[in-house]
Design an enzyme around this catalytic site. Structure first.
Site, short mmCIF file in Angstrom:
data_model
loop_
_atom_site.label_atom_id
_atom_site.label_comp_id
_atom_site.label_asym_id
_atom_site.label_seq_id
_atom_site.Cartn_x
_atom_site.Cartn_y
_atom_site.Cartn_z
N HIS A 86 0.87 -1.21 0.00
CA HIS A 86 0.15 -0.13 -0.02
C HIS A 86 0.93 1.23 -0.06
CE1 HIS A 86 -3.93 -2.16 1.03
NE2 HIS A 86 -2.96 -2.86 1.52
N ASN A 159 -10.31 -2.89 2.42
CA ASN A 159 -9.81 -2.90 0.99
C ASN A 159 -11.42 -2.83 0.34
OD1 ASN A 159 -7.06 -3.45 1.21
ND2 ASN A 159 -7.20 -5.63 0.88
N HIS A 350 -3.86 1.04 12.10
CA HIS A 350 -3.73 -0.25 12.86
C HIS A 350 -5.01 -0.88 13.10
CE1 HIS A 350 -2.36 -3.29 15.43
NE2 HIS A 350 -2.14 -2.42 16.64
FE1 HDE Z 1 -2.53 -4.79 5.54
N1 HDE Z 1 -0.67 -4.24 5.91
N2 HDE Z 1 -2.10 -6.66 5.98
N3 HDE Z 1 -4.13 -5.73 5.01
N4 HDE Z 1 -2.95 -3.18 4.68
C1 HDE Z 1 -0.28 -2.78 5.85
O1 HDE Z 1 0.79 -1.31 7.24
C2 HDE Z 1 -0.76 -6.89 6.69
C3 HDE Z 1 -4.53 -7.06 4.93
C4 HDE Z 1 -4.45 -2.86 4.53
O2 HDE Z 1 -3.47 3.43 4.00
C5 HDE Z 1 1.00 -2.71 6.44
O3 HDE Z 1 1.28 0.75 7.96
C6 HDE Z 1 -0.56 -8.29 7.03
C7 HDE Z 1 -5.93 -7.27 4.69
C8 HDE Z 1 -4.56 -1.38 4.08
O4 HDE Z 1 -1.63 3.29 5.38
C9 HDE Z 1 1.50 -3.65 7.08
C10 HDE Z 1 -1.69 -8.99 6.50
C11 HDE Z 1 -6.55 -5.95 4.38
C12 HDE Z 1 -3.17 -0.92 4.26
C13 HDE Z 1 0.17 -4.62 6.62
C14 HDE Z 1 -2.53 -7.84 5.73
C15 HDE Z 1 -5.46 -4.93 4.43
C16 HDE Z 1 -2.40 -1.84 5.04
C17 HDE Z 1 2.04 -1.87 5.40
C18 HDE Z 1 -2.11 -10.47 6.36
C19 HDE Z 1 -7.75 -5.52 4.15
C20 HDE Z 1 -2.88 0.45 4.06
C21 HDE Z 1 2.23 -0.11 5.81
C22 HDE Z 1 -2.18 -10.92 7.56
C23 HDE Z 1 -8.89 -5.64 5.11
C24 HDE Z 1 -2.81 1.32 5.23
C25 HDE Z 1 1.47 -0.30 6.95
C26 HDE Z 1 -2.40 2.96 4.85
C27 HDE Z 1 -0.85 -1.93 5.26
C28 HDE Z 1 0.20 -5.89 7.17
C29 HDE Z 1 -3.55 -8.06 5.03
C30 HDE Z 1 -5.47 -3.65 4.54
C31 HDE Z 1 2.60 -4.31 6.69
C32 HDE Z 1 0.54 -9.00 7.84
C33 HDE Z 1 -6.52 -8.54 4.53
C34 HDE Z 1 -5.70 -0.61 3.53
O5 HDE Z 1 1.56 -3.55 8.38
#
Ligand code: HDE
Length: 730
Positions: A86, A159, A350
């Site tokens: 993202h 999402n 978060h």
């Molecule tokens: Fe994320 N995801 N994600 N994700 N995610 C991040 O956090 C992660 C997942 C989502 O505009 C990170 O600050 C793991 C699902 C959005 O700043 C990180 C898993 C969904 C955004 C991270 C998922 C999301 C992130 C990277 C699997 C939809 C952007 C930078 C377990 C429900 C937020 C950050 C923004 C961002 C981890 C799966 C949505 C690495 C480990 C499912 C919208 O922490």
């Protein structure tokens, strides 16, 4: 009623640590006289910001030049690590208001008080590309909302698709490594159409449902303002009596749900890679504030096992036809950020930022995310004090005994930084539940420690099938073509074949048509490829697909056509004009469109001044060289004595031809019709009563009736029925 704080507006100047009142007073005295001058970070007024300090005017620079060193050091450290996923995003401020109290299902204050206007910050993003990549990649879009509630920040980090690729967080690094540019040559940028992604996916049947969404038009939205949002996981809402219910969160855009065509997306990536960012920014600047309704699907605790799928499985939706989406409130985005870095880039979302009344389920993906987000901020924002960055600060007071660390802003007074204490009256101290203290829902948990997932997680294809079958014919065709495109870019034949074999389990026609596009012969009795997401000592047979749901199920709500016709507010119509153009006709069209909030944009052979047939001079901001029809929703070619000259301009021909290929509403009047003919675009009529009629709207002079027909056609977004005429049968 206490006055509610308005949306937190980040200070324009560096935040001043609360501290020595004398210092503050001094600052007040000097501020006015000094604000107009350049000063160093230490407050020293700068006399020369043009020349470094040198030994003689042709001599070497001196290390003594503290101003140069401060300035260049700061510059050298301007970049921070981009988000690992993202990375590319755009954001806006706004507010949320619930329509009526939801106290029957939650105790969260912002969901129980319709008078409350809760400030929000929303960041939209793509997942795969780097920070500078195109907005129009075929990708999932992030839809992350930070609610600054009176009880603390609540982040709904969702999402634009309601399911995910994997069921367990342990596989997230593998998924992301597979989809990101390949590590040996860092190609391709912001694209899933490459071998490593499909290699991984073809070995992971649990991804099949998500892949259907990714290959659908949902992956190429027309605008962030025209896409849905989903919390994805099942969460809990807890009421004041402590009763918990399961909930799925939805965002429903009031402008409807729309996408661009794939060819259009690829061209926009060249013409305006900031297309979505610009669209969001400009809409808000113009006052066309994006709006989304918050929707809830509520499942009583007793119904946890009432479905043919597991509520804890993030690869499954609850079809809206089984549990309706209750629209409970509205999110409005009404202010652009003042500074991209300070706000959009430094925003730290978060999933673990919750408020009383909202709690988690045991979805194993959700549980993993609860660890990841804080961890990622520590690296990206340089330490544990990222909550002090203005965009992340709650409006609710946050006193505690956490101290120090990199970039600490607060100057914590006193000698007590522990609890319990008697030296500081035991303050700040714990809050009981009645006072708003967060109490985790006491869900009973029992079990054996295992690395495993429930048997109910192994239905990999049923909802993928339901998704495909619920699409309209044009949507299905786009999906088939997306598979042909993506797998056509895969160079390893075994990967393509494995993917097609998965598709045979989803839908026979889908698989046949994708296979045909790839030159693959399907066996008469296809067998699904084995699931390779199996532990070393696991029994592969136990990991294969099991059919748990109705094979014939459809969910009409899954088709984007369900929101048509849609409001045309903020849609952009290109009007091609030449000297002496028919001003009355163009005015009639503009008026009909403006009455519903759409805008018209004049485009000439060159930019600069142009005169209409009434002699009026107008400024043209765009020419066919500087813009293209891919960044507009519809095209009209105005008549006039010079309009026939368009037929000798290749850029004008491409303009109209592309609009036709991308199934947009097209109209022309008088001599403008010649351009349609030169572009091999069939010439229609102005009087069809059907707004979905895909013919072009052609008239000798633009009339009010023709203008209204044009407007109604625009409300159909795209005239996809035109497509079969433009391509060989699939
Ligand atoms: Fe994320 N995801 N994600 N994700 N995610 C991040 O956090 C992660 C997942 C989502 O505009 C990170 O600050 C793991 C699902 C959005 O700043 C990180 C898993 C969904 C955004 C991270 C998922 C999301 C992130 C990277 C699997 C939809 C952007 C930078 C377990 C429900 C937020 C950050 C923004 C961002 C981890 C799966 C949505 C690495 C480990 C499912 C919208 O922490």
């Amino acid at each position: 009623m206490p006055k509610r704080p308005s949306a937190p507006k980040p200070p324009r100047r560096a935040p001043r640590p609360a501290g020595n009142p004398k210092q503050e007073q001094l600052r007040e005295v000097t501020r006015d006289s000094r604000d107009a001058n350049l000063a160093t970070n230490q407050g020293l007024l700068i006399n020369d910001d043009q020349n470094t300090l040198k030994a003689g005017d042709r001599g070497p620079s001196l290390i003594e030049d503290f101003h140069f060193r401060e300035k260049i050091t700061h510059f050298d450290h301007e970049r921070i690590p981009e988000r690992v996923v993202h990375a590319r995003g755009s954001a806006a401020h706004g507010f949320f208001r619930v329509y009526e109290s939801l106290e029957d299902i939650t105790r969260a204050g912002f969901l129980t008080d319709p008078a409350r206007r809760t400030p929000v910050f929303v960041r939209f993003s793509t997942v795969v590309g780097s920070r500078g990549s195109t907005d129009l990649a075929r990708d999932v879009r992030g839809f992350a909302v930070k609610f600054y509630t009176d009880e603390g920040n609540f982040d709904l980090v969702g999402n634009n698709m309601p399911v995910f690729f994997i069921q367990d967080a342990l596989k997230f690094p593998d998924l992301i490594h597979a989809v990101k540019p390949e590590p040996h040559n860092e190609i391709p940028q912001a694209a899933s159409a490459h071998d490593t992604f499909w290699d991984f996916i073809s070995l992971m049947p649990e991804s099949t449902h998500m892949i259907m969404w990714l290959m659908s038009d949902r992956a190429i939205p027309r605008s962030y303002r025209m896409m849905e949002g989903f919390g994805v996981h099942t969460f809990r809402l807890v009421d004041a009596a402590g009763v918990s219910r399961f909930v799925k969160f939805h965002w429903k855009p009031l402008l409807g749900l729309h996408s661009v065509a794939w060819d259009e997306a690829q061209k926009i990536s060249g013409k305006d890679p900031d297309f979505h960012r610009r669209d969001l920014w400009e809409a808000i600047e113009r006052g066309a504030f994006p709006e989304y309704e918050l929707g809830l699907q509520i499942v009583e605790e007793k119904d946890e096992f009432a479905f043919g799928f597991d509520l804890l499985d993030p690869t499954k939706i609850i079809p809206e036809e089984l549990v309706p989406v209750r629209r409970v409130g509205k999110l409005t985005l009404d202010r652009n950020p003042d500074n991209f870095f300070a706000e959009t880039e430094q925003a730290a979302f978060h999933i673990g930022h919750v408020v009383p009344g909202i709690d988690f389920s045991n979805d194993p993906l959700l549980q993993g995310r609860l660890f990841s987000y804080t961890d990622t901020q520590l690296l990206r924002l340089g330490g544990p004090n990222f909550h002090e960055i203005p965009i992340n600060r709650p409006i609710a007071p946050n006193a505690n005994h956490q101290r120090d660390g990199f970039h600490r802003q607060a100057i914590d007074p006193g000698r007590v930084s522990y609890q319990p204490n008697s030296l500081g009256d035991d303050e700040p101290r714990q809050a009981n539940e009645a006072a708003g203290g967060y109490v985790t829902y006491p869900e009973p948990v029992a079990g054996t420690k295992v690395r495993a997932r429930g048997a109910s997680f192994f239905d990999h294809y049923s909802q993928a099938r339901m998704f495909y079958r619920s699409q309209s014919k044009p949507e299905q065709q786009h999906l088939i073509k997306a598979f042909r495109f993506e797998l056509g870019r895969v160079t390893t034949p075994a990967v393509r074949e494995r993917m097609v074999m998965h598709l045979t389990q989803v839908d026979a026609t889908l698989a046949t048509l994708v296979a045909k596009g790839l030159g693959i012969e399907l066996p008469a009795d296809p067998v699904p490829p084995p699931n390779r997401s199996v532990p070393a000592d696991g029994d592969p047979a136990a990991f294969q697909h099991v059919d748990l749901a109705d094979r014939e199920a459809v969910s009409p709500a899954l088709s984007m056509t369900s929101t048509l016709p849609a409001p045309i507010a903020s849609r952009r119509v290109a009007v091609l004009v030449t000297d002496g153009f028919d001003a009355t006709g163009v005015a009639a069209l503009s008026k009909a469109l403006a009455s519903q909030g759409a805008t018209t944009h004049l485009i000439g052979p060159v930019v600069g001044t142009i005169r209409s047939d009434s002699g009026e001079a107008m400024e043209l901001k765009y020419s066919v060289l500087t813009t293209s029809s891919v960044v507009f929703d519809a095209v009209f070619v105005a008549g006039g004595p010079a309009a026939a000259q368009w037929t000798s301009e290749a850029d004008a021909i491409d303009f109209v031809r592309d609009a036709f290929k991308h199934c947009k509403t097209i109209g022309a009047s008088g001599e403008g019709i010649e351009l349609l003919r030169a572009s091999a675009v069939p010439v229609g009529a102005a009087d069809s009563p059907d707004p979905a009629d895909d013919a072009t709207i052609v008239t000798e002079r633009m009339t009010r009736a023709a203008a209204i027909r044009f407007r109604d056609s625009l409300a159909m977004h795209r005239l996809w029925t035109r497509e079969p005429e433009l391509h060989l049968p699939l």
